[in-house]
Design an enzyme around this catalytic site. Structure first.
Site, PDB file in Angstrom:
ATOM      1  N   PRO A 106     -14.914 -24.695  18.891  1.00 41.04           N
ATOM      2  CA  PRO A 106     -14.359 -23.349  19.076  1.00 41.04           C
ATOM      3  C   PRO A 106     -13.325 -23.005  18.012  1.00 41.04           C
ATOM      4  O   PRO A 106     -12.946 -21.847  17.863  1.00 41.04           O
ATOM      5  CB  PRO A 106     -13.724 -23.408  20.473  1.00 41.04           C
ATOM      6  N   GLU A 113     -12.326 -33.409  25.270  1.00 39.54           N
ATOM      7  CA  GLU A 113     -11.296 -32.652  24.530  1.00 39.54           C
ATOM      8  C   GLU A 113     -11.680 -32.430  23.075  1.00 39.54           C
ATOM      9  O   GLU A 113     -10.995 -31.702  22.348  1.00 39.54           O
ATOM     10  CB  GLU A 113      -9.944 -33.369  24.602  1.00 39.54           C
ATOM     11  N   ARG A 136     -35.660 -19.179  13.684  1.00 40.21           N
ATOM     12  CA  ARG A 136     -36.463 -17.953  13.725  1.00 40.21           C
ATOM     13  C   ARG A 136     -36.484 -17.238  12.374  1.00 40.21           C
ATOM     14  O   ARG A 136     -37.327 -16.389  12.134  1.00 40.21           O
ATOM     15  CB  ARG A 136     -35.994 -17.024  14.854  1.00 40.21           C
ATOM     16  N   ASP A 143     -33.853  -7.028  12.828  1.00 41.96           N
ATOM     17  CA  ASP A 143     -33.003  -7.178  14.017  1.00 41.96           C
ATOM     18  C   ASP A 143     -31.556  -6.763  13.736  1.00 41.96           C
ATOM     19  O   ASP A 143     -31.137  -6.668  12.590  1.00 41.96           O
ATOM     20  CB  ASP A 143     -33.010  -8.641  14.487  1.00 41.96           C
TER      21      ASP A 143
HETATM   22  N1  SAM Z   1      -9.962 -28.961  23.157  1.00 43.42           N
HETATM   23  C1  SAM Z   1     -10.846 -28.120  22.414  1.00 43.42           C
HETATM   24  C2  SAM Z   1     -10.129 -26.847  22.012  1.00 43.42           C
HETATM   25  O1  SAM Z   1      -9.366 -26.331  22.821  1.00 43.42           O
HETATM   26  O2  SAM Z   1     -10.379 -26.356  20.890  1.00 43.42           O
HETATM   27  C3  SAM Z   1     -12.066 -27.719  23.237  1.00 43.42           C
HETATM   28  C4  SAM Z   1     -13.020 -28.812  23.448  1.00 43.42           C
HETATM   29  S1  SAM Z   1     -14.486 -28.268  24.258  1.00 43.42           S
HETATM   30  C5  SAM Z   1     -14.052 -28.451  25.952  1.00 43.42           C
HETATM   31  C6  SAM Z   1     -15.603 -29.593  24.002  1.00 43.42           C
HETATM   32  C7  SAM Z   1     -16.585 -29.400  22.872  1.00 43.42           C
HETATM   33  O3  SAM Z   1     -17.386 -28.262  23.140  1.00 43.42           O
HETATM   34  C8  SAM Z   1     -16.000 -29.151  21.509  1.00 43.42           C
HETATM   35  O4  SAM Z   1     -15.657 -30.349  20.868  1.00 43.42           O
HETATM   36  C9  SAM Z   1     -17.124 -28.422  20.812  1.00 43.42           C
HETATM   37  O5  SAM Z   1     -18.061 -29.314  20.260  1.00 43.42           O
HETATM   38  C10 SAM Z   1     -17.800 -27.661  21.937  1.00 43.42           C
HETATM   39  N2  SAM Z   1     -17.466 -26.242  22.016  1.00 43.42           N
HETATM   40  C11 SAM Z   1     -16.801 -25.623  23.010  1.00 43.42           C
HETATM   41  N3  SAM Z   1     -16.673 -24.318  22.799  1.00 43.42           N
HETATM   42  C12 SAM Z   1     -17.306 -24.071  21.616  1.00 43.42           C
HETATM   43  C13 SAM Z   1     -17.507 -22.900  20.850  1.00 43.42           C
HETATM   44  N4  SAM Z   1     -17.038 -21.723  21.226  1.00 43.42           N
HETATM   45  N5  SAM Z   1     -18.198 -23.004  19.695  1.00 43.42           N
HETATM   46  C14 SAM Z   1     -18.669 -24.208  19.282  1.00 43.42           C
HETATM   47  N6  SAM Z   1     -18.483 -25.348  19.961  1.00 43.42           N
HETATM   48  C15 SAM Z   1     -17.813 -25.300  21.114  1.00 43.42           C
END
Ligand code: SAM
Length: 246
Positions: free
Chosen positions: A101, A128, A167, A182
């Site tokens: 994220p 995490e 795609r 698209d």
């Molecule tokens: N502690 C992290 C933070 O607050 O940035 C969040 C960890 S999340 C619970 C667990 C995993 O989900 C991340 O390591 C990532 O690989 C994935 N993930 C969660 N949200 C995501 C998003 N919006 N885009 C891409 N990967 C995501």
């Protein structure tokens, strides 16, 4: 293209990669009118369990966060060893992608760029996240987010990215070029797509727009362009800031 994924939950990918366009893209397809004319697979998927690279007999890959707090952190060693092993499975250079994220928000131009590469290696985090040191050591690595919200793991983001990329690969879609029209795509001038209608002509007393049944292609094109612009103005005015239609 070859797509590798390193994940703690490989089973999550089964249904998605064996359905619809993603499935077809990984299969050879014979031309219906000419069975000798076979389009080879345009992609291959290789999903690897990160636990296979744990260096302990319990296949544990996570530990509590230094400094305290809730949640576990994926350790450096299995990620590092997993990436080295997966990379060595094919001689094509792999572009490494960490789904997080905290990464660059995914957009269609990024998808288009990735679709031009020979090989992608995606790493899905969980808990995490992943120990920062291995992320640094894996440079160059692209950190990509699917939006400003948090999911439990990188598996759904990886599947989202795979779908968006595959795609666009030549031969993946039945109708060549349809992806180009698209929303957010170059053929739509990076605006939203126009609305679509199909049979019946009248449904629940609502008529499909007359112009679409007129057979006048120039008028249809003009109508669609205008509808796309109106829709973009209403829903995503930010996309019009550079006025791409002028
Ligand atoms: N502690 C992290 C933070 O607050 O940035 C969040 C960890 S999340 C619970 C667990 C995993 O989900 C991340 O390591 C990532 O690989 C994935 N993930 C969660 N949200 C995501 C998003 N919006 N885009 C891409 N990967 C995501």
């Amino acid at each position: 293209m070859r797509i590798d994924v390193l994940t703690l939950f490989p089973e999550m990918f089964q249904g998605v990669l064996s359905s619809s366009i993603l499935k077809r893209a990984a299969e050879p397809i014979a031309h219906p009118a000419d069975p000798e004319n076979v389009r080879p697979p345009v992609v291959s998927y290789h999903v690897t369990n990160l636990r296979d690279y744990a260096d302990n007999k319990h296949q544990k890959v996570d530990q509590p966060s230094f400094g305290g707090g809730p949640g576990m952190v994926i350790q450096c060693q299995p990620v590092w060893d997993g990436v080295q092993a997966v990379q060595a499975m094919d001689e094509r250079p792999a572009t490494r992608i960490l789904l997080t994220p905290q990464g660059v928000p995914l957009t269609q131009p990024i998808v288009e760029e990735l679709a031009g590469l020979p090989r992608l290696l995606m790493i899905a985090g969980h808990y995490e996240g992943i120990d920062e040191r291995v992320i640094e050591k894996l440079a160059p690595i692209r950190e990509i987010s699917v939006g400003d919200y948090v999911l439990s793991g990188g598996e759904l983001p990886a599947m989202t990215l795979i779908d968006a990329v595959v795609r666009l690969l030549p031969g993946a879609l039945g109708h060549q070029g349809s992806a180009h029209q698209d929303s957010f795509s170059p053929g739509a001038k990076r605006l939203l797509d126009h609305p679509h209608y199909t049979r019946p002509r009248t449904w629940e007393g609502i008529e499909a727009p007359e112009v679409l049944l007129s057979g006048n292609h120039a008028k249809i094109e003009a109508w669609r362009k205008e509808e796309a612009r109106k829709r973009t103005e209403e829903r995503r005015p930010d996309l019009l800031k550079d006025d791409p239609l002028v």
